[in-house]
Design an enzyme around this catalytic site. Sequence first.
Site: not given
Ligand code: ASP
Length: 346
Positions: A12, A56, A58, A88, A275
């Site tokens: 982002t 991204d 992900s 993030t 955990t």
């Molecule tokens: N989906 C984004 C990523 O992890 C979210 C972000 O950057 O905050 O690339």
Amino acid sequence: MKKILLIYTGGTIGMTKDYESMTLKPFDFQNISEKIPELNLIDAALDIYSFDSLIDSSDMNMEGWRNIAEVIYDKYDDYHGFVVLHGTDTMSYAASALSFMLQGLKKPIIFTGSQLPIGELRTDAKENLISSIHFAALSNEENQPLIHEVCIYFEYKLYRGNRTVKMSSNHFDAFKSPNFPTLGESGVYLTLNKEALLIQRKSQLRYYPNLSGEIALIKIYPSMSLEFLINTLNLKNLKVLIIEAFGAGNIFSNPTFNKKLKEKTKEGLHIIIGTQCVYGGVEIGKYEASSIWLRVNAISAKDMTTEAAITKAMHILGNPESYPDFTAAFNKNMSGEHTSSEINFS
Ligand code: ASP
């Protein structure tokens, strides 16, 4: 003048709004100083390294972590510190992985990102970026970097990367370090928590590019399917199974599952117990409900995050010549990833 390398991977933070089409587009970081003139006020020269395809997070994976680590390893001597712009969502995994892949650091690697794109009016990106660069540029009287580890900087706080978890998808304060104090804060002044920082003295930088994916992670829950558990244990090429257990490392009692666990661990499968609790850690044997782990020689993840446990296991499995004994290696505190009195970084 100190030089900082900004490595841009996507996420982002790298987006800006095209107000004509109202869509988000990747931001051209090559001209970043024109867009954020405040950067010119920092006592450090910035170079930008942008990955060809901005992703991204992900889509981040072992290969992506290796790409980041390789850039840093190749350019290690040329820069005072490194700031990695990263999505993030999987930032805690990336920071944890890098903390194992690059050991003996005497320079900072600071991951940052943002919840709102850099071009948005209320963006958190500018502060995160500017303070990350500031932290990366900190030095002692001999002009040597003060930070010797992989960190995440987010919303006024500097964290040890392998202690973090992403806790919020919509608050600016997205990360927490549940079991370890913050390394620094950005207020009117930048402050460092010197007692918490890793200090490498004699060590040489060591780069471990290899990671292994022969790992599985399961989170248990009441009434979980036995078939799923047994099938997971039977997976071909499975070398490490990480189980996110209840509380201090507890699990339901199921004789069939226990029998299978014994059989598989005898064949060489490593079981790591983590955990589901965010705070605290695993204490095997505290309750009868965790005594099975003693019988199958399971390894405690102690107070490590799941992100750190997974990436540490990938790292150890990927480097059998450096770590002939998986259990001993996992129990060792390599990069400050768990609380231990005998942290001894060589
Ligand atoms: N989906 C984004 C990523 O992890 C979210 C972000 O950057 O905050 O690339």
